[in-house]
Write a protein that holds these residues in place. Structure first.
Motif, PDB file in Angstrom:
ATOM      1  N   UNK A 203       0.837  -1.213   0.000  1.00 60.98           N
ATOM      2  CA  UNK A 203       0.000   0.000   0.000  1.00 60.98           C
ATOM      3  C   UNK A 203       0.867   1.257   0.000  1.00 60.98           C
ATOM      4  N   UNK A 204       1.938   1.226   0.785  1.00 60.01           N
ATOM      5  CA  UNK A 204       2.856   2.373   0.816  1.00 60.01           C
ATOM      6  C   UNK A 204       3.475   2.578  -0.576  1.00 60.01           C
ATOM      7  N   UNK A 205       3.840   1.467  -1.191  1.00 54.78           N
ATOM      8  CA  UNK A 205       4.482   1.542  -2.512  1.00 54.78           C
ATOM      9  C   UNK A 205       3.519   2.163  -3.526  1.00 54.78           C
ATOM     10  N   UNK A 206       2.264   1.686  -3.490  1.00 56.66           N
ATOM     11  CA  UNK A 206       1.249   2.210  -4.423  1.00 56.66           C
ATOM     12  C   UNK A 206       1.054   3.716  -4.228  1.00 56.66           C
ATOM     13  N   UNK A 207       1.168   4.156  -2.970  1.00 57.09           N
ATOM     14  CA  UNK A 207       0.948   5.585  -2.678  1.00 57.09           C
ATOM     15  C   UNK A 207       2.215   6.415  -2.884  1.00 57.09           C
ATOM     16  N   UNK A 208       3.306   5.776  -3.269  1.00 57.07           N
ATOM     17  CA  UNK A 208       4.560   6.498  -3.533  1.00 57.07           C
ATOM     18  C   UNK A 208       5.264   6.988  -2.275  1.00 57.07           C
ATOM     19  N   UNK A 209       5.070   6.264  -1.162  1.00 58.79           N
ATOM     20  CA  UNK A 209       5.646   6.699   0.109  1.00 58.79           C
ATOM     21  C   UNK A 209       7.134   6.330   0.193  1.00 58.79           C
ATOM     22  N   UNK A 210       7.948   7.319   0.526  1.00 57.00           N
ATOM     23  CA  UNK A 210       9.388   7.051   0.685  1.00 57.00           C
ATOM     24  C   UNK A 210       9.838   7.242   2.131  1.00 57.00           C
ATOM     25  N   UNK A 211       9.027   7.976   2.907  1.00 58.44           N
ATOM     26  CA  UNK A 211       9.410   8.243   4.298  1.00 58.44           C
ATOM     27  C   UNK A 211       8.149   8.233   5.164  1.00 58.44           C
ATOM     28  N   UNK A 212       8.272   7.609   6.350  1.00 62.34           N
ATOM     29  CA  UNK A 212       7.138   7.565   7.277  1.00 62.34           C
ATOM     30  C   UNK A 212       7.506   8.298   8.553  1.00 62.34           C
ATOM     31  N   UNK A 213       6.594   9.145   9.011  1.00 62.82           N
ATOM     32  CA  UNK A 213       6.776   9.797  10.320  1.00 62.82           C
ATOM     33  C   UNK A 213       5.777   9.141  11.265  1.00 62.82           C
ATOM     34  N   UNK A 214       6.271   8.568  12.356  1.00 66.79           N
ATOM     35  CA  UNK A 214       5.357   7.934  13.313  1.00 66.79           C
ATOM     36  C   UNK A 214       5.247   8.785  14.580  1.00 66.79           C
ATOM     37  N   UNK A 215       4.136   8.593  15.289  1.00 68.59           N
ATOM     38  CA  UNK A 215       4.001   9.271  16.586  1.00 68.59           C
ATOM     39  C   UNK A 215       3.987   8.248  17.732  1.00 68.59           C
ATOM     40  N   UNK A 216       3.886   6.973  17.373  1.00 71.27           N
ATOM     41  CA  UNK A 216       3.862   5.889  18.364  1.00 71.27           C
ATOM     42  C   UNK A 216       5.212   5.166  18.313  1.00 71.27           C
ATOM     43  N   UNK A 217       5.812   4.952  19.477  1.00 76.40           N
ATOM     44  CA  UNK A 217       7.111   4.268  19.507  1.00 76.40           C
ATOM     45  C   UNK A 217       6.972   2.810  19.071  1.00 76.40           C
ATOM     46  N   UNK A 218       5.790   2.232  19.296  1.00 79.08           N
ATOM     47  CA  UNK A 218       5.542   0.854  18.860  1.00 79.08           C
ATOM     48  C   UNK A 218       5.528   0.752  17.345  1.00 79.08           C
ATOM     49  N   UNK A 219       4.801   1.663  16.684  1.00 73.23           N
ATOM     50  CA  UNK A 219       4.792   1.678  15.203  1.00 73.23           C
ATOM     51  C   UNK A 219       6.222   1.895  14.702  1.00 73.23           C
ATOM     52  N   UNK A 220       6.939   2.816  15.348  1.00 67.22           N
ATOM     53  CA  UNK A 220       8.312   3.111  14.929  1.00 67.22           C
ATOM     54  C   UNK A 220       9.169   1.851  14.988  1.00 67.22           C
ATOM     55  N   UNK A 221       9.114   1.177  16.136  1.00 66.98           N
ATOM     56  CA  UNK A 221       9.930  -0.026  16.325  1.00 66.98           C
ATOM     57  C   UNK A 221       9.540  -1.115  15.316  1.00 66.98           C
ATOM     58  N   UNK A 222       8.245  -1.244  15.109  1.00 67.13           N
ATOM     59  CA  UNK A 222       7.754  -2.258  14.179  1.00 67.13           C
ATOM     60  C   UNK A 222       8.251  -1.999  12.751  1.00 67.13           C
ATOM     61  N   UNK A 223       8.012  -0.784  12.263  1.00 68.08           N
ATOM     62  CA  UNK A 223       8.449  -0.448  10.897  1.00 68.08           C
ATOM     63  C   UNK A 223       9.970  -0.491  10.775  1.00 68.08           C
ATOM     64  N   UNK A 224      10.633  -0.024  11.810  1.00 71.43           N
ATOM     65  CA  UNK A 224      12.086   0.128  11.731  1.00 71.43           C
ATOM     66  C   UNK A 224      12.830  -1.199  11.876  1.00 71.43           C
ATOM     67  N   UNK A 225      12.306  -2.066  12.750  1.00 68.82           N
ATOM     68  CA  UNK A 225      13.063  -3.300  13.046  1.00 68.82           C
ATOM     69  C   UNK A 225      12.372  -4.577  12.581  1.00 68.82           C
ATOM     70  N   UNK A 226      11.097  -4.712  12.901  1.00 67.87           N
ATOM     71  CA  UNK A 226      10.450  -5.990  12.613  1.00 67.87           C
ATOM     72  C   UNK A 226      10.076  -6.149  11.133  1.00 67.87           C
ATOM     73  N   UNK A 227       9.701  -5.046  10.469  1.00 68.85           N
ATOM     74  CA  UNK A 227       9.397  -5.161   9.038  1.00 68.85           C
ATOM     75  C   UNK A 227      10.608  -5.696   8.264  1.00 68.85           C
ATOM     76  N   UNK A 228      11.792  -5.039   8.382  1.00 70.56           N
ATOM     77  CA  UNK A 228      12.937  -5.587   7.637  1.00 70.56           C
ATOM     78  C   UNK A 228      13.339  -6.975   8.107  1.00 70.56           C
TER      79      UNK A 228
END
Ligand code: SF4
Ligand code: SF4
Length: 368
Positions: A203-228
């Motif tokens: 979905x991010x790719x379809x929307x052309x997203x290159x950078x994400x700004x999070x406000x939740x530390x959980x989302x941050x950790x998830x995108x930053x560490x667990x996704x890769x």
């Protein structure tokens, strides 16, 4: 910490434990319960059994599940045993064996699948906090609000949205944002986590997203560490809003009224993440906040206990309560919407005279 240990290496690490007790002094679930099964050492013993395919008592199973996965124990272990990683692996095995996840996380998983969020929010209410029509704007930067901000703590979502706009940051939002899928990984449903992460990335790719700004530390950790970790790569940059603020605030006129506040370090930004300790503090100082530190901060910062609210409420309240007792100021500021949940739960249940606010609220207020 090495999270890529083989199970044989994990068993060797468990066997190397000298029972020095350092991890017992720091573990908040042990402090809350005084039950060794709910301590790092007790969990390592249980994990050894799991890794060797042996049966566990129900108390040992509970000990694996009520671990906060906060990694405080890892920081103090003189032998650098990856206690948290080993407990996490044991939990994954239990899930594969059909022992758990527990009832409430199962209901939350249902909610993610049916409602698109982890907090049982009505999908049509996700953007109720917006002061205007949903902005149909395109950008390669996405403000990822997260379920807790959108539904449970809209003040965190609104203040972050207004702050970024005021500071001239170009960003878009996704009307069908959904959930980052943190819980799937957290409870060990790696099959669902992988599937969910793949869909989100697409979905991010379809929307052309290159950078994400999070406000939740959980989302941050998830995108930053667990996704890769699960997908092998990540083709977008992840930043937490606090990382942007010091530069954006420099040269701005800020109201400096010297408010006394204590900053709470979210596990997901510090110990589990990439050591984001200075940026939120710098943003608060630029905004005139007089920071009063707790003795155990930064790498040793207390967990808010929120992840145990689902199944182990008393532990959760006591975990937050021990942090609240260490805080000398009435006002607490955190940079995680999910920590707002945990700390407010502790304030209510333990009847503490404290008030916790989100970072962006404080900064926005100083810009007025
Ligand atoms: S990860 Fe946190 S809750 Fe779990 S054993 Fe370590 S210190 Fe205790
Ligand atoms: S700190 Fe490390 S060596 Fe000491 S008791 Fe805990 S796990 Fe064992």
């Amino acid at each position: 910490m090495n999270h890529k240990l083989s199970e044989q290496e994990m068993i060797e690490q468990i066997d190397s434990c000298t029972d020095c007790g350092a991890c017992l002094d720091i573990c908040q679930t042990y402090e809350a319960t005084e039950n060794e099964a709910f301590s790092p050492v007790g969990r390592l013993r249980a994990a050894r059994k799991v890794l060797q395919g042996s049966e566990l008592s129900s108390e040992e199973v509970t000990g694996i599940y009520n671990c906060l996965k906060c990694e405080r124990c890892n920081v103090v272990c003189p032998l650098e045993i990856d206690i948290c990683g080993i407990v996490r692996r044991a939990q994954h095995h239990l899930v594969e064996r059909g022992i758990g996840p527990l009832e409430r996380p199962n209901r939350i998983m249902d909610g993610i699948q049916k409602l698109g969020n982890a907090v049982n929010g009505g999908p049509s209410k996700r953007w109720d906090w917006l002061p205007e029509e949903f902005p149909k704007k395109e950008s390669d930067t996405l403000l990822y609000v997260g379920c807790v901000g959108a539904f449970s703590y809209p003040e965190a979502a609104l203040s972050s949205y207004l702050l970024l706009k005021k500071l001239g940051v170009d960003f878009m939002m996704l009307e069908d944002e959904g959930c980052c899928g943190y819980l799937y990984y957290y409870i060990g449903r790696m099959d669902l986590a992988r599937e969910h992460f793949e869909k989100t990335v697409e979905r991010f790719k379809q929307a052309g997203i290159k950078r994400i700004i999070t406000i939740c530390a959980g989302c941050y950790h998830n995108f930053n560490n667990w996704y890769p970790e699960l997908l092998g790569e990540r083709n977008f940059e992840v930043v937490h809003i606090s990382q942007l603020l010091p530069n954006l605030l420099k040269g701005r006129k800020l109201k400096k009224d010297g408010r006394e506040m204590t900053y709470h370090d979210p596990c997901g930004l510090g110990r589990l993440g990439t050591g984001i300790y200075d940026e939120p503090r710098e943003a608060l100082r630029l905004s005139g906040v007089n920071l009063v530190e707790v003795e155990q901060n930064r790498k040793l910062g207390s967990c808010c206990g929120a992840m145990n609210i689902n199944n182990f409420r008393e532990i959760s309240a006591k975990v937050a309560g021990s942090f609240l007792d260490a805080v000398k100021t009435k006002a607490i500021v955190t940079s995680c919407s999910f920590c707002l949940f945990g700390l407010n739960y502790g304030i209510r249940k333990m009847e503490k005279d404290k008030k916790v606010v989100y970072l962006s609220e404080v900064i926005l207020d100083s810009l007025k």
